[in-house]
Design a protein around this motif. Sequence first.
Motif, PDB file in Angstrom:
ATOM      1  N   PHE A   1       0.819  -1.211   0.000  1.00  0.00           N
ATOM      2  CA  PHE A   1       0.000   0.000   0.000  1.00  0.00           C
ATOM      3  C   PHE A   1       0.857   1.268   0.000  1.00  0.00           C
ATOM      4  O   PHE A   1       0.495   2.275  -0.608  1.00  0.00           O
ATOM      5  CB  PHE A   1      -0.962  -0.011   1.190  1.00  0.00           C
ATOM      6  N   GLU A   2       2.011   1.217   0.688  1.00  0.00           N
ATOM      7  CA  GLU A   2       2.926   2.365   0.680  1.00  0.00           C
ATOM      8  C   GLU A   2       3.491   2.598  -0.717  1.00  0.00           C
ATOM      9  O   GLU A   2       3.575   3.742  -1.184  1.00  0.00           O
ATOM     10  CB  GLU A   2       4.067   2.134   1.683  1.00  0.00           C
ATOM     11  N   SER A   3       3.880   1.508  -1.397  1.00  0.00           N
ATOM     12  CA  SER A   3       4.404   1.628  -2.758  1.00  0.00           C
ATOM     13  C   SER A   3       3.331   2.142  -3.713  1.00  0.00           C
ATOM     14  O   SER A   3       3.596   2.985  -4.580  1.00  0.00           O
ATOM     15  CB  SER A   3       4.915   0.265  -3.256  1.00  0.00           C
ATOM     16  N   ALA A   4       2.103   1.646  -3.541  1.00  0.00           N
ATOM     17  CA  ALA A   4       0.989   2.096  -4.385  1.00  0.00           C
ATOM     18  C   ALA A   4       0.718   3.580  -4.172  1.00  0.00           C
ATOM     19  O   ALA A   4       0.469   4.331  -5.131  1.00  0.00           O
ATOM     20  CB  ALA A   4      -0.265   1.278  -4.075  1.00  0.00           C
ATOM     21  N   ALA A   5       0.796   4.013  -2.911  1.00  0.00           N
ATOM     22  CA  ALA A   5       0.559   5.428  -2.599  1.00  0.00           C
ATOM     23  C   ALA A   5       1.596   6.320  -3.279  1.00  0.00           C
ATOM     24  O   ALA A   5       1.279   7.407  -3.770  1.00  0.00           O
ATOM     25  CB  ALA A   5       0.588   5.638  -1.089  1.00  0.00           C
ATOM     26  N   LYS A   6       2.863   5.854  -3.316  1.00  0.00           N
ATOM     27  CA  LYS A   6       3.927   6.632  -3.973  1.00  0.00           C
ATOM     28  C   LYS A   6       3.669   6.778  -5.465  1.00  0.00           C
ATOM     29  O   LYS A   6       3.854   7.858  -6.035  1.00  0.00           O
ATOM     30  CB  LYS A   6       5.289   5.957  -3.737  1.00  0.00           C
ATOM     31  N   ILE A   7       3.258   5.679  -6.115  1.00  0.00           N
ATOM     32  CA  ILE A   7       2.973   5.731  -7.557  1.00  0.00           C
ATOM     33  C   ILE A   7       1.796   6.656  -7.830  1.00  0.00           C
ATOM     34  O   ILE A   7       1.835   7.482  -8.738  1.00  0.00           O
ATOM     35  CB  ILE A   7       2.686   4.316  -8.110  1.00  0.00           C
ATOM     36  N   LEU A   8       0.742   6.531  -7.013  1.00  0.00           N
ATOM     37  CA  LEU A   8      -0.433   7.393  -7.185  1.00  0.00           C
ATOM     38  C   LEU A   8      -0.057   8.863  -6.982  1.00  0.00           C
ATOM     39  O   LEU A   8      -0.507   9.740  -7.738  1.00  0.00           O
ATOM     40  CB  LEU A   8      -1.529   6.987  -6.197  1.00  0.00           C
ATOM     41  N   LYS A   9       0.777   9.126  -5.979  1.00  0.00           N
ATOM     42  CA  LYS A   9       1.207  10.503  -5.715  1.00  0.00           C
ATOM     43  C   LYS A   9       2.006  11.059  -6.884  1.00  0.00           C
ATOM     44  O   LYS A   9       1.903  12.240  -7.223  1.00  0.00           O
ATOM     45  CB  LYS A   9       2.047  10.550  -4.438  1.00  0.00           C
ATOM     46  N   SER A  10       2.798  10.176  -7.556  1.00  0.00           N
ATOM     47  CA  SER A  10       3.620  10.623  -8.684  1.00  0.00           C
ATOM     48  C   SER A  10       2.769  11.076  -9.866  1.00  0.00           C
ATOM     49  O   SER A  10       3.242  11.817 -10.726  1.00  0.00           O
ATOM     50  CB  SER A  10       4.568   9.499  -9.131  1.00  0.00           C
ATOM     51  N   ILE A  11       1.513  10.630  -9.930  1.00  0.00           N
ATOM     52  CA  ILE A  11       0.633  11.085 -11.009  1.00  0.00           C
ATOM     53  C   ILE A  11      -0.424  12.059 -10.478  1.00  0.00           C
ATOM     54  O   ILE A  11      -1.457  12.290 -11.101  1.00  0.00           O
ATOM     55  CB  ILE A  11      -0.038   9.896 -11.738  1.00  0.00           C
TER      56      ILE A  11
END
Length: 514
Positions: free
Chosen positions: A132-142
Amino acid sequence: MQQQVEHKELDHSTVILRMEGISKQFPGVKALERVQLTLHRGEVHALMGENGAGKSTLMKILCGVHRPDEGTILYKGKPVVWTNPLEARENGISVIHQELNLSPNLTIGENIFMGSKLPRNRLGMVKWNEIFESAAKILKSIGSDLDPRASVSTLSVAQQQMVEIARALSFHAEVLIMDEPTAALTDKEIDKLFSIIKNLKEKGVAIIYISHRMDEIFKISDRCTVFRDGNWVASMPIRETNPEHLVQLMVGRELKDLFQRPKETSVNLKGKTPVLEVKGLTDKKILKNVNLKVYPGEIVGVAGLVGAGRSELVRAIFGVSELIQGEIRIEGKKVAITSPIHAIAQGIALVPESRKEQGLFLDLSVKENLLMAVLQNYRKSGVLQWKKIDQGAEGYIQKLGIKVSSPDQKVVNLSGGNQQKVVLARWLSIQPKVLMLDEPTRGVDVGAKTEIHKIIHELSQTGLGVLVISSELPEILAVSDRILVMHEGRIKAELSSKEATQEKIMYYATGGKA
């Protein structure tokens, strides 16, 4: 600057992908005939053509869904033939699909990393916090603040599209295929996407961009390739062409030959009873005291930004959403509609926004999809009369110009434009009084869009009342007699076709006062 573009075209050291002489045939259909495509690192390459031109087939070959009958694929200078999509993805080729391909019962984080090797602890348990932390980073990048733990089933179409983009980016793609990525996005989200594309280009990612929106093509692309009827037509730097030239290459005729609504067809409403009237419609979510009228033979356009309540409005009329208050009248008579079955019985038809999820039976044939709503008319002593079904289906195929190899062809194998015609034909089979169309040409090419506009116009000429929702303002302006503009669940303004402009519609759609 032009010389630099031409130099890049000739600079073979930047080529990451070359597809040459690619052919593919399906039963009864020649999908591709010796086509070619060259892709450079750090470029956006627009792949253009009508639905059915072969774009999707070529992309499915590139990402391992299909194998070519002939031709070669050189990836990073080496010949390759992928045996499955996972192999292509692991080698740096990722796809953002036009039709959403998510698992609604799983979380956003699970969807983003689906198909990846999930991190586990010593006991073999999945490290969900890490995912979930990794997913949050990717989502934040877009630029997205979606909660990775939220279920995909709770998301809007636009939010689901952002999850699709995040999933594609999670695989560190070197070649990224974007198939109509902005179809369900707001202007703000589109700007974010273009910012992402710019960053990916700077990192050397090659992007194949499929879109029917000309403004996007000229804003984001470096080069373009045009297909027509499964054949390669041309490749060129985007600066060497213009929208009219591209349309001519795609459809084989000039822009002036495409649909233009006759000006003399304005509807005389004096003394007529509305075929559909809505009074004070309010639902539990977004609709607030909505009033509207649609007259026989009239096309009413509904404009507004994503989240304004346009889809909710037609779904409420069709009996999908639960209403708190309000009434619906058909030909002046008050009717009780609490389900789509009631709506259909009253002569109301709805062509939904997502044809694959809500409008088609993908595993069934074209003829079964066409006549699904009236199959009871083709029974005798409880047995289906297939000869009559074939005749009935053939009638609609001819009437709407649906391109099929045979009525027995599976509907999943048709182009987007032809699938949309199948959905449209099914609803015409019930001989409706009111036809509601939610994004009728979403993901449909210029030629098919023109044909659908013509069909809508011809249907209105028979006395059918038509309600059209579209996010494309030129489309709303092209087909409508009147235009209703929604904002935050309310009708903000009503404009005649003569006074309506894109600027006026946007003014009211963003909350401007009438």
